[in-house]
Design a protein around this motif. Structure first.
Motif, mmCIF file in Angstrom:
data_model
loop_
_atom_site.group_PDB
_atom_site.id
_atom_site.type_symbol
_atom_site.label_atom_id
_atom_site.label_comp_id
_atom_site.label_asym_id
_atom_site.label_seq_id
_atom_site.Cartn_x
_atom_site.Cartn_y
_atom_site.Cartn_z
ATOM 1 N N THR A 271 3.499 6.624 21.657
ATOM 2 C CA THR A 271 2.848 6.927 22.930
ATOM 3 C C THR A 271 3.820 7.539 23.937
ATOM 4 O OG1 THR A 271 3.221 4.645 23.657
ATOM 5 C CG2 THR A 271 1.084 5.161 22.667
ATOM 6 N N THR A 272 5.066 7.112 23.906
ATOM 7 C CA THR A 272 6.044 7.668 24.846
ATOM 8 C C THR A 272 6.273 9.147 24.576
ATOM 9 O OG1 THR A 272 7.128 5.518 24.923
ATOM 10 C CG2 THR A 272 8.358 7.386 25.790
ATOM 11 N N THR A 273 6.412 9.496 23.310
ATOM 12 C CA THR A 273 6.612 10.896 22.950
ATOM 13 C C THR A 273 5.376 11.724 23.271
ATOM 14 O OG1 THR A 273 8.072 10.179 21.179
ATOM 15 C CG2 THR A 273 7.287 12.440 21.086
ATOM 16 N N ALA A 274 4.192 11.167 22.993
ATOM 17 C CA ALA A 274 2.960 11.893 23.292
ATOM 18 C C ALA A 274 2.832 12.144 24.787
ATOM 19 C CB ALA A 274 1.759 11.112 22.778
ATOM 20 N N LEU B 286 -5.471 18.051 14.238
ATOM 21 C CA LEU B 286 -5.437 18.026 15.681
ATOM 22 C C LEU B 286 -4.023 17.741 16.172
ATOM 23 C CD1 LEU B 286 -8.620 15.908 16.406
ATOM 24 C CD2 LEU B 286 -8.326 18.317 16.814
ATOM 25 N N PRO B 287 -3.534 18.526 17.068
ATOM 26 C CA PRO B 287 -2.190 18.299 17.596
ATOM 27 C C PRO B 287 -2.060 16.969 18.343
ATOM 28 C CG PRO B 287 -3.042 20.439 18.298
ATOM 29 C CD PRO B 287 -4.122 19.749 17.555
ATOM 30 N N VAL B 288 -3.160 16.517 18.935
ATOM 31 C CA VAL B 288 -3.114 15.249 19.669
ATOM 32 C C VAL B 288 -2.829 14.098 18.709
ATOM 33 C CG1 VAL B 288 -4.492 13.654 21.051
ATOM 34 C CG2 VAL B 288 -4.639 16.099 21.464
ATOM 35 N N LEU B 289 -3.477 14.102 17.558
ATOM 36 C CA LEU B 289 -3.245 13.035 16.578
ATOM 37 C C LEU B 289 -1.815 13.080 16.055
ATOM 38 C CD1 LEU B 289 -6.588 13.086 14.570
ATOM 39 C CD2 LEU B 289 -5.860 11.458 16.310
ATOM 40 N N ASP B 290 -1.286 14.278 15.860
ATOM 41 C CA ASP B 290 0.108 14.397 15.424
ATOM 42 C C ASP B 290 1.048 13.833 16.474
ATOM 43 O OD1 ASP B 290 -0.610 15.589 13.033
ATOM 44 O OD2 ASP B 290 -0.448 17.620 13.853
ATOM 45 N N ALA B 291 0.748 14.075 17.741
ATOM 46 C CA ALA B 291 1.591 13.549 18.814
ATOM 47 C C ALA B 291 1.497 12.028 18.885
ATOM 48 C CB ALA B 291 1.187 14.164 20.143
ATOM 49 N N PHE B 292 0.313 11.471 18.632
ATOM 50 C CA PHE B 292 0.158 10.015 18.663
ATOM 51 C C PHE B 292 0.926 9.338 17.536
ATOM 52 C CE2 PHE B 292 -3.829 10.264 21.332
ATOM 53 C CZ PHE B 292 -3.280 9.582 22.405
ATOM 54 N N THR B 293 1.094 10.009 16.406
ATOM 55 C CA THR B 293 1.855 9.403 15.311
ATOM 56 C C THR B 293 3.331 9.280 15.661
ATOM 57 O OG1 THR B 293 2.209 11.529 14.232
ATOM 58 C CG2 THR B 293 0.282 10.251 13.533
ATOM 59 N N LEU B 294 3.790 10.066 16.620
ATOM 60 C CA LEU B 294 5.184 9.983 17.055
ATOM 61 C C LEU B 294 5.417 8.861 18.050
ATOM 62 C CD1 LEU B 294 5.832 13.786 17.556
ATOM 63 C CD2 LEU B 294 6.548 12.368 15.623
ATOM 64 N N LEU C 181 5.068 14.900 25.837
ATOM 65 C CA LEU C 181 4.541 16.208 25.456
ATOM 66 C C LEU C 181 3.406 16.668 26.364
ATOM 67 C CD1 LEU C 181 4.559 15.800 21.574
ATOM 68 C CD2 LEU C 181 6.063 17.246 22.953
ATOM 69 N N GLY C 182 3.042 15.841 27.336
ATOM 70 C CA GLY C 182 2.037 16.250 28.317
ATOM 71 C C GLY C 182 0.624 15.858 27.967
ATOM 72 N N ILE C 183 0.444 14.881 27.098
ATOM 73 C CA ILE C 183 -0.897 14.458 26.694
ATOM 74 C C ILE C 183 -1.360 13.338 27.619
ATOM 75 C CG2 ILE C 183 -2.208 13.348 24.855
ATOM 76 C CD1 ILE C 183 -0.407 14.861 22.897
ATOM 77 N N ASN C 184 -2.579 13.450 28.106
ATOM 78 C CA ASN C 184 -3.181 12.405 28.920
ATOM 79 C C ASN C 184 -3.613 11.278 27.978
ATOM 80 O OD1 ASN C 184 -4.628 10.785 30.632
ATOM 81 N ND2 ASN C 184 -5.835 12.455 31.517
ATOM 82 N N LEU C 185 -2.823 10.216 27.921
ATOM 83 C CA LEU C 185 -3.029 9.170 26.935
ATOM 84 C C LEU C 185 -4.377 8.474 27.084
ATOM 85 C CD1 LEU C 185 0.478 7.473 26.801
ATOM 86 C CD2 LEU C 185 -0.515 9.067 25.190
ATOM 87 N N LYS C 186 -4.717 8.063 28.271
ATOM 88 C CA LYS C 186 -5.960 7.302 28.473
ATOM 89 C C LYS C 186 -7.176 8.133 28.075
ATOM 90 C CE LYS C 186 -4.141 3.587 30.181
ATOM 91 N NZ LYS C 186 -4.125 2.364 29.447
#
Length: 83
Positions: free
Chosen positions: A11-14, A1-9, A17-22
């Motif tokens: 929260t600021t980077t995620a 999942l791309p979302v999980l990859d973004a979270f490993t970078l 990248l345009g991910i709705n964190l909450k």
């Protein structure tokens, strides 16, 4: 999942990248809780000990794999005896 990859970078980077964190965090935590609940319901309480002890060991010793595995075994046996 791309979302999980973004979270490993981080929260600021995620978020950059345009991910709705909450929303994503709530969804991922919900799915993880449901999967853990289903596995415990099917196989019993001992599987919960198997699911939780590696996480406890990681919180105690950090990411040092050398200490994590023996501590997870020790914690698992201790929790099983206590249960």
């Amino acid at each position: 999942l791309p979302v999980l990859d973004a979270f490993t970078l981080g929260t600021t980077t995620a978020q950059t990248l345009g991910i709705n964190l909450k929303r994503q965090q709530l969804g991922l935590i919900s799915v993880a809780a449901m999967l853990a609940g289903v596995s415990v319901a099917i196989s019993g309480g001992i599987s919960f000990i198997g699911l939780i002890t590696p996480n406890l060991a990681r919180r105690i010793v950090g990411s040092r794999q050398r200490y994590q595995l023996p501590l997870a075994g020790l914690l698992g046996s201790t929790l099983l005896l206590a249960a």
